[in-house]
Design an enzyme around this catalytic site. Structure first.
Site, PDB file in Angstrom:
ATOM      1  N   LYS A  65       0.843  -1.192   0.000  1.00 54.38           N
ATOM      2  CA  LYS A  65       0.000   0.000   0.000  1.00 54.38           C
ATOM      3  C   LYS A  65       0.883   1.249   0.000  1.00 54.38           C
ATOM      4  CE  LYS A  65      -3.902   1.821   2.780  1.00 54.38           C
ATOM      5  NZ  LYS A  65      -4.701   1.513   4.009  1.00 54.38           N
ATOM      6  N   SER A  68      -9.470   1.556   3.292  1.00 56.06           N
ATOM      7  CA  SER A  68      -8.623   2.340   2.403  1.00 56.06           C
ATOM      8  C   SER A  68      -7.610   1.504   1.623  1.00 56.06           C
ATOM      9  CB  SER A  68      -7.881   3.410   3.211  1.00 56.06           C
ATOM     10  OG  SER A  68      -6.991   2.813   4.161  1.00 56.06           O
ATOM     11  N   SER A 100      -9.944  -0.873   7.259  1.00 54.34           N
ATOM     12  CA  SER A 100      -9.253  -0.592   5.998  1.00 54.34           C
ATOM     13  C   SER A 100      -8.536  -1.783   5.382  1.00 54.34           C
ATOM     14  CB  SER A 100      -8.264   0.567   6.182  1.00 54.34           C
ATOM     15  OG  SER A 100      -8.966   1.782   6.310  1.00 54.34           O
TER      16      SER A 100
END
Length: 508
Positions: A79, A160, A184
């Site tokens: 990420k 996210s 997330s």
């Protein structure tokens, strides 16, 4: 190569029928075919320009001295809020941080490199890990644009860790690393049909990760199966002198979680059903009832109901804690990034966004950043009181109380709602989720594919007490093996896409 597990990839590399470089080439070709073109999933924000060279060096090492372990030569995506001290950016999807790369790897990245993993690239995410606006659209960032759900391109990938989950489910990598503050990892894992593990806070070092809140932040694995997630988790758990939470662990920590993969792991387990997380969708409820029958059939004693009675009672205190910690933690992170970082504080980020509003705020604003900037220090009484409420309600009177009262090994519920239509004008449309108790408590949470509803995935969550990852992995693996519920997304004609990937890889 689609749906291949880490074990299967290692077997091929050990047999000499596959190399790490060849595997990287195939993933790069696949990214070109369906992430950059075709359905344009937009999960990858950046490719590591050194990936092929790293893979080739690892191939040479394998030939000369053997594999380091199960991740040797395995391509992994990170990420884009996890520092890498290489040629890639670390920006949390924000144009404000575009500039010089991070000065060093985050500890978890160093550990992955030591394990022999190939860092293939960075994934898109909800900008600032979805802590910018209360009207945000998950999976969108000003740097990376909108990530799309492979099961229905007009549906949202959730966030996210949107890009990490999409990349895994679309077979753009072997496994990926996401981060979670509240939902997330587990939410995008659920709506994209993959396994997600949110570890106990302190199991994985938080240093070198663009933060929201130190009391809830953690990195964790996203994978297509529990076994792969367990392998990846074991490579992330080393103590870090720079993160006190990893040195003050009140439970067992392992560098190898694969011994807990037990097909019969549900037999004799006591599992509680958190009915207070049901009711947001009738179809989801019906699917969950079939999951409960699977648990019973596999020998588990299902305690129903076993609600987390304090759920919903700490929303205000959680919101305050996140705002205060975001300001303090982000400013501290930016300071350690050094003077060449384009912005040096939360205040400068807000100013940057206002100066570049056409690029950074075309759909939604930054009210959460403004609210965070207005907060006081971590020593403030109001913050300390809110943190105490969080811990009491989510831990002592929440998950711990439910486990103790019903003598449970774990609690189950639907992870979250089905994927909603992406709506950049009005933002996200959540119906429900069970993520907050484990997130606020800092306790582990695993989601496993439970099935499809109208072609959209839903996950079954297992959560429990601090450092109970071994128990949750055992239960989740047994459920996964009993159901084999994961179905890969039907992105056009997969056979033709894979043929294109092989041809493109041969030409690289």
């Amino acid at each position: 190569m689609h749906e291949m597990t880490i074990q299967e990839l290692q077997a091929r590399m050990a047999a000499g029928t596959l190399t790490s470089r060849g595997l990287v080439e195939m993933y790069l070709a696949r990214i070109a075919a369906i992430d950059r073109q075709g359905p344009t999933l937009n999960a990858i924000i950046e490719i590591n320009p050194d990936a092929l060279a790293i893979a080739a060096a690892l191939d040479d090492e394998r030939r000369q001295s053997g594999a380091r372990g199960p991740l040797h030569g395995i391509p992994i995506l990170l990420k884009d809020n996890i520092d890498t001290g290489d040629q890639m950016q670390t920006t949390a999807g924000s144009l404000a941080l575009v500039g010089p790369p991070a000065p060093a790897d985050a500890p978890l990245v160093s550990q992955l490199r030591q394990a022999g993993a190939v860092i293939l690239g960075k994934t898109n995410l909800s900008e600032w890990a979805n802590f910018r606006s209360s009207h945000s659209t998950s999976g969108w960032s000003s740097r990376g644009g909108q990530t799309r759900n492979p099961y229905a391109l007009d549906r949202n990938p959730s966030g996210s860790s949107s890009g990490s989950a999409v990349a895994v489910t679309a077979n753009l990598c072997a496994v990926a690393v996401g981060t979670e503050t509240d939902g997330s990892i587990t939410s995008p894992a659920s709506v994209n049909g993959v396994v997600g593990i949110k570890p106990t806070v302190g199991l994985v070092s938080r240093r070198g990760i663009i933060p929201i809140a130190h009391s809830q932040d953690t990195a964790g694995p996203l994978a297509r199966c529990v076994a792969d997630a367990a392998i990846l988790l074991g490579s992330l758990t080393a103590p870090d002198p720079g993160d006190p939470a990893t040195l003050d662990r009140a439970g067992p920590v392992f560098q190898d979680y694969t011994p807990f993969l037990d097909r019969g792991g549900l037999a004799g387990a006591r599992i509680g059903v958190a009915r207070n997380f049901f009711g947001f969708n009738e179809q989801v409820d019906r699917l969950l009832e079939t999951c409960l029958e699977v648990l019973r059939h596999q020998g588990a004693e299902v305690v129903d109901p076993a609600p987390v009675l304090t759920a919903g009672q700490f929303e205000e205190s959680e919101a305050l804690v996140l705002l205060v910690e975001f300001k303090a933690d982000l400013n501290a992170y930016l300071a350690q990034r050094g003077p060449t970082t384009p912005v040096q504080s939360l205040a400068e980020i807000i100013e940057f966004n206002e100066r570049h509003a056409e690029q950074t705020m075309p759909f939604f604003g930054q009210d959460l950043l403004h609210r965070a900037q207005a907060q006081g220090p971590l020593t403030g009484h109001t913050y300390q009181q809110a943190l105490a409420i969080n811990q009491q309600m989510a831990r002592d009177e929440g998950i711990d109380a439910t486990l103790r009262t019903h003598r449970l090994d774990a609690i189950v519920a639907a992870t979250c709602t089905l994927a909603w239509l992406t709506d950049p004008i009005n933002g996200d449309h959540y119906q429900g989720s069970c993520t907050s108790p484990a997130a606020v408590a800092g306790y582990p949470h695993i989601t496993v594919p439970a099935g499809l509803i109208s072609g959209l995935p839903i996950g079954l969550s297992f959560f429990g007490g601090a450092y109970q990852e071994p128990t949750l992995i055992r239960l989740a693996y047994a459920f996964e093996q009993a159901t084999l519920a994961r179905r890969r997304p039907e992105i056009g004609d997969w056979s033709k896409i894979d043929e294109v990937c092989v041809v493109c890889a041969a030409a690289v």
